[in-house]
Write a protein that holds these residues in place. Structure first.
Motif, PDB file in Angstrom:
ATOM      1  N   GLN A 246      42.634  44.001  50.618  1.00 58.64           N
ATOM      2  CA  GLN A 246      43.051  43.596  49.268  1.00 58.64           C
ATOM      3  C   GLN A 246      43.091  42.070  49.219  1.00 58.64           C
ATOM      4  OE1 GLN A 246      47.218  43.786  47.836  1.00 58.64           O
ATOM      5  NE2 GLN A 246      46.450  45.129  46.223  1.00 58.64           N
ATOM      6  N   THR A 248      43.531  38.942  46.332  1.00 65.57           N
ATOM      7  CA  THR A 248      43.846  38.595  44.949  1.00 65.57           C
ATOM      8  C   THR A 248      44.035  37.092  44.827  1.00 65.57           C
ATOM      9  OG1 THR A 248      46.226  38.915  45.354  1.00 65.57           O
ATOM     10  CG2 THR A 248      44.992  40.802  44.468  1.00 65.57           C
ATOM     11  N   PRO A 381      41.567  41.949  40.945  1.00 61.06           N
ATOM     12  CA  PRO A 381      41.409  41.759  42.390  1.00 61.06           C
ATOM     13  C   PRO A 381      39.966  41.404  42.742  1.00 61.06           C
ATOM     14  CG  PRO A 381      42.744  43.699  41.949  1.00 61.06           C
ATOM     15  CD  PRO A 381      42.216  43.234  40.622  1.00 61.06           C
ATOM     16  N   ASN A 449      54.277  47.276  49.699  1.00 59.42           N
ATOM     17  CA  ASN A 449      53.222  46.580  48.951  1.00 59.42           C
ATOM     18  C   ASN A 449      53.807  45.311  48.340  1.00 59.42           C
ATOM     19  OD1 ASN A 449      54.736  47.508  46.715  1.00 59.42           O
ATOM     20  ND2 ASN A 449      53.418  49.303  46.484  1.00 59.42           N
TER      21      ASN A 449
END
Length: 565
Positions: A246, A248, A381, A449
Motif C-alpha cells: 500500500q 499513498t 492510492p 491499519n
C-alpha cells in the motif's frame, strides 16, 4: 462542568447537554483562547486541542469554567430536505422495540424537523437532533461490518445518514440517493452544524435527487487521470513500476474542516516525513509517498533527487545500464534518467517515506495531499503504471541535510513501551482496568491499519454498560470496545466515537505507534493518576481515583526487546 484529560495536548470539557456544548463552541469562536488549535463538539462534550507551549491544561480549564453557557446565539439556519425510502432492514425491529407499528415509526420520523448538532465519525456524517421523543433506540448490540452509503439510521435520540459505505452500529430505517458528501460540490458536506433538516417520504422507487452534483470518486483528481493517458515520452517525474502492499500520498494533514467531519489524517510518522523532506531540500510540509512494509519500485524520468526514511527497508539502485548496488536510507539519492529505485521489505517499523526534490505535482484535496483511509478523502492510492509528476525546483533548496539520524523502530517479536495519559473515560471501566492495561504485554494484530492499531490480550472490562454519547477522539487514544481489546487510534481515526477511552499515548510517541508492525508487542506505562483537571478533587488530594493506580511494579518493565520510547 468537568474538564478531563485526553492527551498531554488535549482536554475534554464535559457539559450538561448539547445546548451548553454549542454555547461553549460559540464562545470560543467569538473569544478564542491563545494556543487552542481545534475544537470538536460531541453530544455533551467539547474536545479542545491546544499547544502546551502556549497554554496549560489548567489555565484552559480555568478559562472555560469562567464562560457563561446559558445563551446560545441565534443563527440563520438553512433548511435541507432529504428524500427517503423507509426500507431499512431494522425498521421492523425498531418498531418492536418502541411498541408501535412500523408505519408509525415512519410517520413520526418524517413529520419531525431536525437540526444538525455536530458532525463526526466520517466526513458528512451529521448528528441530527430534535426528532420525535419516542424515537429513542439503542445502538445494535453487534455492529455491522458494512452499511451502504445513504442509509438513514437511528441511535439514541439521534438521526443520521451514512455518507459512504462503512461499519456502524446504528439502527437502519431507510435509504436515500442524495449524496451526503461530494467533493464535486462547492460545499462537499450536504449537512453542516446549524442546518435544519426534513426527511421527505418517497415511494419504493429510487428517490429523486435535487442536487446537481453526484458522488465522485472521493479525491482521485483529474490531473492524475489525464496523465494515465499521456505518452511517457516527454514526461518528467517518477514512474511507478510496482506499488507495493500500500502506497499513498501523505503530508502533515489538513486542518480547518472538522465542522464537515473531516479529520487531519496525514503521515502516521511525521518525524520521518519531515526528515525525508529535509534530505531533498523541500519544505517539511511537502507531501511524500508513505509506503507500507515495502515493495515500491520507481523509475526516474529525467534527473531526480529522492530520499527514503522511516521503516528499515533495503534500497536497491538499478542504473540504466542494468548495474545494481545498494543505496542508503536517510540520505539523499541522485537518480539519472532511466534509473530505478527498489524498496525491499521492512525489517523494523512498518512505514517508509519517500520524498522527491521539488515535491509531487498532484492536485490537493481540501488543501492537502493526505489520503484518509477511513473517509476516502485525498488522492487515490498509488498503483503500478501511474506517472507521478514532479514540480521543478526554483533556486536553492530550502533546507537540505547530508543525512538524517536513524531512529530505533519496533520489530516483530520485540516489545515497545509507550507512555499513556489516563482519561477521559477511565472511570467508565472496571476498578482494575488500569492494572489490566499496564500489567500485560499486548500483541499487535493483523487487523491493524491507518485507522488504528488493534491489540490482543486479556480483555479490559467495563464497569458502566450504558451508552456513552459520541465525543471527540485524538490520535493515540486507547478506545475500549465491547470485546475489551483496545484499539490504539492513529491518524485516520473517526473524529468522534461512542466507546470509552481509557487513555491516550503522549503526543510525541504517537509517531512511534504508527510504526508498530504486526507481531510486535506493546506495554503501556501510565505517566500519572487520572483526575479532573482543576477540579475540587485535584485541588484537595490530587484527584486519586481507584482506577488511577499506575501499577508501579511495571513502571520499569523487564524488556523482552527494546524500549522504543
Amino acid at each position: 462542568m468537568r474538564v478531563l484529560p485526553v492527551r498531554d495536548d488535549a482536554v475534554l470539557v464535559e457539559l450538561a447537554d448539547l445546548d451548553e456544548t454549542l454555547a461553549l463552541v460559540a464562545s470560543l469562536e467569538a473569544d478564542p483562547v491563545a494556543g487552542v488549535v481545534d475544537v470538536v463538539p460531541g453530544a455533551r462534550t467539547l474536545l479542545v486541542a491546544f499547544r502546551p507551549s502556549a497554554v496549560s491544561a489548567e489555565a484552559l480549564a480555568r478559562d472555560v469554567r469562567s464562560r457563561p453557557l446559558d445563551a446560545l446565539a441565534a443563527r440563520e439556519a438553512t433548511l435541507r430536505r432529504i428524500p427517503v425510502r423507509y426500507d431499512g432492514e431494522d425498521l421492523s425491529a425498531v418498531a418492536e422495540l418502541l411498541g408501535v407499528a412500523a408505519d408509525e415509526v415512519v410517520r413520526r420520523h418524517a413529520d419531525a424537523e431536525y437540526a444538525v448538532a455536530f458532525v463526526g465519525f466520517a466526513p458528512g456524517f451529521a448528528y441530527l437532533t430534535g426528532g420525535d421523543p419516542l424515537l429513542d433506540v439503542p445502538r445494535r448490540s453487534s455492529p455491522r461490518t458494512r452499511i451502504p452509503a445513504g442509509s438513514v439510521a437511528l441511535a439514541g435520540t439521534y438521526s443520521g445518514v451514512y455518507p459512504r459505505e462503512s461499519p456502524g452500529g446504528w439502527q437502519l430505517i431507510g435509504t436515500t440517493d442524495l449524496p451526503m458528501w461530494d467533493l464535486a460540490r462547492e460545499r462537499p458536506a450536504f449537512l453542516e452544524p446549524g442546518d435544519r433538516v426534513r426527511f421527505d417520504l418517497v415511494g419504493t422507487e429510487r428517490a429523486s435527487v435535487s442536487v446537481a452534483a453526484t458522488a465522485t470518486d472521493s479525491g482521485e483528481n483529474a490531473a492524475a487521470k489525464a496523465r494515465e493517458d499521456d505518452d511517457v515520452a516527454g514526461f518528467v517525474g517518477l514512474e511507478v513500476l510496482k506499488a507495493g502492499l500500500q502506497t499513498t500520498f501523505q503530508d502533515l494533514g489538513r486542518t480547518g474542516f472538522t465542522s464537515m467531519g473531516v479529520s487531519a489524517s496525514g503521515a502516521l510518522d511525521p518525524v520521518s516525513l519531515r526528515a525525508a523532506d529535509r534530505l531533498v531540500g523541500n519544505d517539511t510540509t511537502e507531501a511524500t509517498l508513505e509506503v507500507v512494509v515495502g515493495g515500491l519500485e520507481l523509475r526516474a524520468h529525467g534527473p531526480q533527487v529522492v530520499a527514503v526514511t522511516g521503516a528499515a527497508v533495503p534500497l536497491t539502485l538499478v542504473r540504466r545500464d542494468g548495474s545494481r548496488r545498494s543505496a542508503p536510507l536517510h540520505t539523499a539519492i541522485a537518480l539519472d534518467d532511466g534509473d530505478e529505485l527498489q524498496l525491499g521489505m521492512a525489517t523494523a517499523g512498518v512505514r517508509a517515506y519517500l520524498a522527491v526534490r521539488g515535491g509531487f505535482a498532484e492536485e490537493p484535496v481540501l488543501g492537502s495531499l493526505a489520503t484518509d483511509a477511513l473517509s476516502a478523502v485525498g488522492p487515490a492510492p498509488v498503483t503500478a503504471g501511474r506517472l507521478l509528476g514532479v514540480r521543478p525546483t526554483v533556486g536553492a533548496p530550502s533546507v537540505m541535510v547530508e543525512s538524517a539520524p536513524a531512529r530505533a523502530l519496533p520489530r516483530a517479536g520485540e516489545e515497545t513501551v509507550l507512555d499513556v495519559v489516563l482519561g477521559p473515560r477511565t472511570d467508565w471501566l472496571s476498578a482494575d482496568a488500569v492494572s489490566a492495561l499496564t500489567g500485560q504485554v499486548w500483541d499487535v494484530t493483523p487487523q491493524s491499519n491507518r485507522v488504528g492499531v488493534r491489540l490482543a490480550g486479556t480483555p479490559i472490562e467495563r464497569e458502566r454498560t450504558d451508552e456513552l454519547p459520541s465525543e471527540g477522539c485524538v490520535a493515540g487514544a486507547l478506545q475500549i470496545p465491547p470485546n475489551g481489546q483496545p484499539v490504539l487510534f492513529l491518524a485516520d481515526h473517526p473524529l468522534t466515537g461512542g466507546y470509552p477511552v481509557i487513555g491516550a499515548v503522549v503526543a510525541d510517541q504517537v509517531p512511534l505507534a504508527g510504526q508498530l508492525p504486526v507481531g510486535s508487542r506493546v506495554r503501556f506505562r501510565v505517566v500519572g493518576p487520572f483526575h479532573e483537571i482543576g477540579g475540587p478533587a485535584e485541588a484537595a488530594d490530587g484527584g486519586s481515583d481507584p482506577r488511577s493506580d499506575t501499577n508501579p511494579e511495571h513502571d520499569e518493565p523487564e524488556q523482552a526487546g527494546t524500549d522504543h520510547r
